[in-house]
Design a protein around this motif. Sequence first.
Motif, PDB file in Angstrom:
ATOM      1  N   THR A 248      32.833 -20.956  66.823  1.00  0.00           N
ATOM      2  CA  THR A 248      32.440 -22.096  65.994  1.00  0.00           C
ATOM      3  C   THR A 248      31.998 -23.260  66.868  1.00  0.00           C
ATOM      4  O   THR A 248      30.974 -23.923  66.591  1.00  0.00           O
ATOM      5  CB  THR A 248      33.617 -22.521  65.101  1.00  0.00           C
ATOM      6  OG1 THR A 248      33.973 -21.426  64.243  1.00  0.00           O
ATOM      7  CG2 THR A 248      33.247 -23.728  64.244  1.00  0.00           C
ATOM      8  N   ARG A 249      32.750 -23.509  67.928  1.00  0.00           N
ATOM      9  CA  ARG A 249      32.418 -24.624  68.838  1.00  0.00           C
ATOM     10  C   ARG A 249      31.109 -24.370  69.557  1.00  0.00           C
ATOM     11  O   ARG A 249      30.269 -25.272  69.666  1.00  0.00           O
ATOM     12  CB  ARG A 249      33.556 -24.819  69.838  1.00  0.00           C
ATOM     13  CG  ARG A 249      33.272 -25.860  70.916  1.00  0.00           C
ATOM     14  CD  ARG A 249      34.519 -26.194  71.707  1.00  0.00           C
ATOM     15  NE  ARG A 249      35.137 -24.995  72.271  1.00  0.00           N
ATOM     16  CZ  ARG A 249      34.719 -24.393  73.386  1.00  0.00           C
ATOM     17  NH1 ARG A 249      33.660 -24.862  74.034  1.00  0.00           N
ATOM     18  NH2 ARG A 249      35.350 -23.323  73.846  1.00  0.00           N
ATOM     19  N   ARG A 250      30.905 -23.146  70.042  1.00  0.00           N
ATOM     20  CA  ARG A 250      29.682 -22.858  70.783  1.00  0.00           C
ATOM     21  C   ARG A 250      28.452 -22.871  69.869  1.00  0.00           C
ATOM     22  O   ARG A 250      27.372 -23.304  70.290  1.00  0.00           O
ATOM     23  CB  ARG A 250      29.804 -21.488  71.474  1.00  0.00           C
ATOM     24  CG  ARG A 250      30.875 -21.404  72.533  1.00  0.00           C
ATOM     25  CD  ARG A 250      30.673 -22.459  73.644  1.00  0.00           C
ATOM     26  NE  ARG A 250      29.557 -22.096  74.487  1.00  0.00           N
ATOM     27  CZ  ARG A 250      28.600 -22.936  74.855  1.00  0.00           C
ATOM     28  NH1 ARG A 250      28.613 -24.184  74.454  1.00  0.00           N
ATOM     29  NH2 ARG A 250      27.625 -22.530  75.629  1.00  0.00           N
ATOM     30  N   MET A 251      28.606 -22.425  68.622  1.00  0.00           N
ATOM     31  CA  MET A 251      27.477 -22.506  67.693  1.00  0.00           C
ATOM     32  C   MET A 251      27.146 -23.958  67.388  1.00  0.00           C
ATOM     33  O   MET A 251      25.974 -24.324  67.237  1.00  0.00           O
ATOM     34  CB  MET A 251      27.785 -21.720  66.410  1.00  0.00           C
ATOM     35  CG  MET A 251      27.762 -20.210  66.609  1.00  0.00           C
ATOM     36  SD  MET A 251      27.749 -19.239  65.061  1.00  0.00           S
ATOM     37  CE  MET A 251      29.351 -19.671  64.381  1.00  0.00           C
ATOM     38  N   ALA A 252      28.169 -24.820  67.300  1.00  0.00           N
ATOM     39  CA  ALA A 252      27.929 -26.248  67.102  1.00  0.00           C
ATOM     40  C   ALA A 252      27.196 -26.842  68.298  1.00  0.00           C
ATOM     41  O   ALA A 252      26.448 -27.830  68.155  1.00  0.00           O
ATOM     42  CB  ALA A 252      29.252 -26.973  66.871  1.00  0.00           C
TER      43      ALA A 252
ATOM     44  N   THR B 268      32.607 -13.604  57.259  1.00  0.00           N
ATOM     45  CA  THR B 268      32.027 -14.457  56.228  1.00  0.00           C
ATOM     46  C   THR B 268      32.056 -15.923  56.658  1.00  0.00           C
ATOM     47  O   THR B 268      31.066 -16.650  56.519  1.00  0.00           O
ATOM     48  CB  THR B 268      32.790 -14.275  54.902  1.00  0.00           C
ATOM     49  OG1 THR B 268      32.699 -12.908  54.499  1.00  0.00           O
ATOM     50  CG2 THR B 268      32.200 -15.164  53.819  1.00  0.00           C
ATOM     51  N   ARG B 269      33.197 -16.356  57.192  1.00  0.00           N
ATOM     52  CA  ARG B 269      33.301 -17.756  57.636  1.00  0.00           C
ATOM     53  C   ARG B 269      32.304 -18.052  58.758  1.00  0.00           C
ATOM     54  O   ARG B 269      31.636 -19.107  58.743  1.00  0.00           O
ATOM     55  CB  ARG B 269      34.722 -18.054  58.102  1.00  0.00           C
ATOM     56  CG  ARG B 269      35.756 -18.120  56.992  1.00  0.00           C
ATOM     57  CD  ARG B 269      37.056 -18.735  57.480  1.00  0.00           C
ATOM     58  NE  ARG B 269      37.687 -17.946  58.535  1.00  0.00           N
ATOM     59  CZ  ARG B 269      38.556 -16.964  58.313  1.00  0.00           C
ATOM     60  NH1 ARG B 269      38.874 -16.633  57.060  1.00  0.00           N
ATOM     61  NH2 ARG B 269      39.104 -16.305  59.324  1.00  0.00           N
ATOM     62  N   LEU B 270      32.192 -17.160  59.717  1.00  0.00           N
ATOM     63  CA  LEU B 270      31.290 -17.397  60.835  1.00  0.00           C
ATOM     64  C   LEU B 270      29.832 -17.360  60.383  1.00  0.00           C
ATOM     65  O   LEU B 270      28.999 -18.112  60.891  1.00  0.00           O
ATOM     66  CB  LEU B 270      31.544 -16.366  61.933  1.00  0.00           C
ATOM     67  CG  LEU B 270      32.867 -16.550  62.682  1.00  0.00           C
ATOM     68  CD1 LEU B 270      33.127 -15.373  63.613  1.00  0.00           C
ATOM     69  CD2 LEU B 270      32.883 -17.865  63.462  1.00  0.00           C
ATOM     70  N   ALA B 271      29.516 -16.487  59.426  1.00  0.00           N
ATOM     71  CA  ALA B 271      28.156 -16.460  58.890  1.00  0.00           C
ATOM     72  C   ALA B 271      27.829 -17.759  58.174  1.00  0.00           C
ATOM     73  O   ALA B 271      26.709 -18.266  58.238  1.00  0.00           O
ATOM     74  CB  ALA B 271      27.984 -15.263  57.962  1.00  0.00           C
TER      75      ALA B 271
ATOM     76  N   ARG C 169      28.834 -20.564  59.054  1.00  0.00           N
ATOM     77  CA  ARG C 169      28.644 -21.575  60.097  1.00  0.00           C
ATOM     78  C   ARG C 169      27.410 -21.323  60.945  1.00  0.00           C
ATOM     79  O   ARG C 169      27.117 -22.108  61.843  1.00  0.00           O
ATOM     80  CB  ARG C 169      29.888 -21.631  60.986  1.00  0.00           C
ATOM     81  CG  ARG C 169      31.143 -22.051  60.222  1.00  0.00           C
ATOM     82  CD  ARG C 169      32.407 -21.749  61.009  1.00  0.00           C
ATOM     83  NE  ARG C 169      33.590 -21.901  60.151  1.00  0.00           N
ATOM     84  CZ  ARG C 169      34.809 -21.470  60.483  1.00  0.00           C
ATOM     85  NH1 ARG C 169      35.002 -20.876  61.645  1.00  0.00           N
ATOM     86  NH2 ARG C 169      35.815 -21.632  59.647  1.00  0.00           N
ATOM     87  N   GLY C 170      26.721 -20.197  60.699  1.00  0.00           N
ATOM     88  CA  GLY C 170      25.459 -20.000  61.390  1.00  0.00           C
ATOM     89  C   GLY C 170      25.286 -18.686  62.116  1.00  0.00           C
ATOM     90  O   GLY C 170      24.199 -18.404  62.639  1.00  0.00           O
ATOM     91  N   GLU C 171      26.318 -17.862  62.195  1.00  0.00           N
ATOM     92  CA  GLU C 171      26.160 -16.568  62.853  1.00  0.00           C
ATOM     93  C   GLU C 171      25.203 -15.692  62.034  1.00  0.00           C
ATOM     94  O   GLU C 171      25.285 -15.638  60.809  1.00  0.00           O
ATOM     95  CB  GLU C 171      27.508 -15.855  62.967  1.00  0.00           C
ATOM     96  CG  GLU C 171      27.407 -14.491  63.647  1.00  0.00           C
ATOM     97  CD  GLU C 171      28.742 -13.748  63.659  1.00  0.00           C
ATOM     98  OE1 GLU C 171      29.031 -13.103  64.673  1.00  0.00           O
ATOM     99  OE2 GLU C 171      29.481 -13.841  62.653  1.00  0.00           O
ATOM    100  N   ARG C 172      24.281 -15.028  62.716  1.00  0.00           N
ATOM    101  CA  ARG C 172      23.387 -14.074  62.053  1.00  0.00           C
ATOM    102  C   ARG C 172      24.037 -12.696  62.127  1.00  0.00           C
ATOM    103  O   ARG C 172      24.446 -12.255  63.205  1.00  0.00           O
ATOM    104  CB  ARG C 172      22.014 -14.065  62.718  1.00  0.00           C
ATOM    105  CG  ARG C 172      21.280 -15.395  62.570  1.00  0.00           C
ATOM    106  CD  ARG C 172      19.937 -15.351  63.254  1.00  0.00           C
ATOM    107  NE  ARG C 172      19.078 -14.341  62.660  1.00  0.00           N
ATOM    108  CZ  ARG C 172      17.937 -13.912  63.220  1.00  0.00           C
ATOM    109  NH1 ARG C 172      17.549 -14.407  64.389  1.00  0.00           N
ATOM    110  NH2 ARG C 172      17.214 -12.989  62.638  1.00  0.00           N
TER     111      ARG C 172
END
Length: 321
Positions: free
Chosen positions: A157-161, A185-188, A190-193
């Motif tokens: 989450t931090r690295r995607m931010a 689901t949560r990571l998707a 937040r932006g994970e493909r």
Amino acid sequence: MLDVLVPDSEQGRVYRALTLRGRSDHRMLSQYLGLPETTVHDVLNSLAELGLVYRVCGEPDRWEAAPPDRVMALALAEEENRRARLWQAGAELDRLYHQARTTCGPYRYVEPVEHPATLLRLTARLQERARQQVRWLDRPPYYSKPHHFRAQEDMQTRRMADGVRYRTVYSQAVYDDQELFATMTRLAERGERVRVLAELPVKLTIGDADLGLLVPDPDRAGLNEALLVHASALLQAFIGVFETLWTLGVPVTDVGGEHDLPEPDRAILTLMAAGVTDDTIARRLDMSRRTVVRRIASLLDRLGATTRFQAGVQAAKRGLL
């Protein structure tokens, strides 16, 4: 190609209608199916590119369906080609693994990872060093403890931010693990493909094009034969294998926002899961058939599903039913 064999897909509905009604133009098919004219027009053109329908000679506005046996032959050939590409990707991974094992002595770009705890530290370091993207092939069995999963979710989450892009191909087993599915689901959200394949041959994590971690045989050897691969032609080959598997994966699109699902869509999902037809759904919910078709198409896209059955499975997994 295979969508034309799915009765509830747009391609399937247009092809079947054209098969049943004979030569028709897109306006007649639009009225018959309750689909927008532009949608039918686009579907006909896409089917024509695949050789599944064609324009009537001398009547360019009218269409005719190719024989069903030709459609089946083409669809089966496409599926065989897809399977061949999967086997080819797996064989390439096996070749690269054995190459890496035989060359890790004299070459400094490949190092054996001696202990699972070292692998966890290297996985964290790979993500911290990444500046552009992290690629991941994620499959069972899983050996980490719950606090390791929480730490990974926090780091990702931090690295995607920070702007690092994550692309992950999950094994289909993700749907059988409630906690893992919830994390995905949560990571998707937040932006994970995310994409899913029925099976993955290895565990693999790649940071940019600089560093890779390979677990070649997690079922037999667990994490004990992991390899650290530095920037090299070998790592580029692993990146190529990842990209091949990525193109073969089924996208899981827009998994967020389920809790805000409108009540009519929730009712449609429930009836779909029970195998109810579009016409019956429309009557029960006092909607037009066209509205039901439009909402179902939107739900399939939202759930990353290509069939009503897949939509029902994913909706149940996400607690929507």
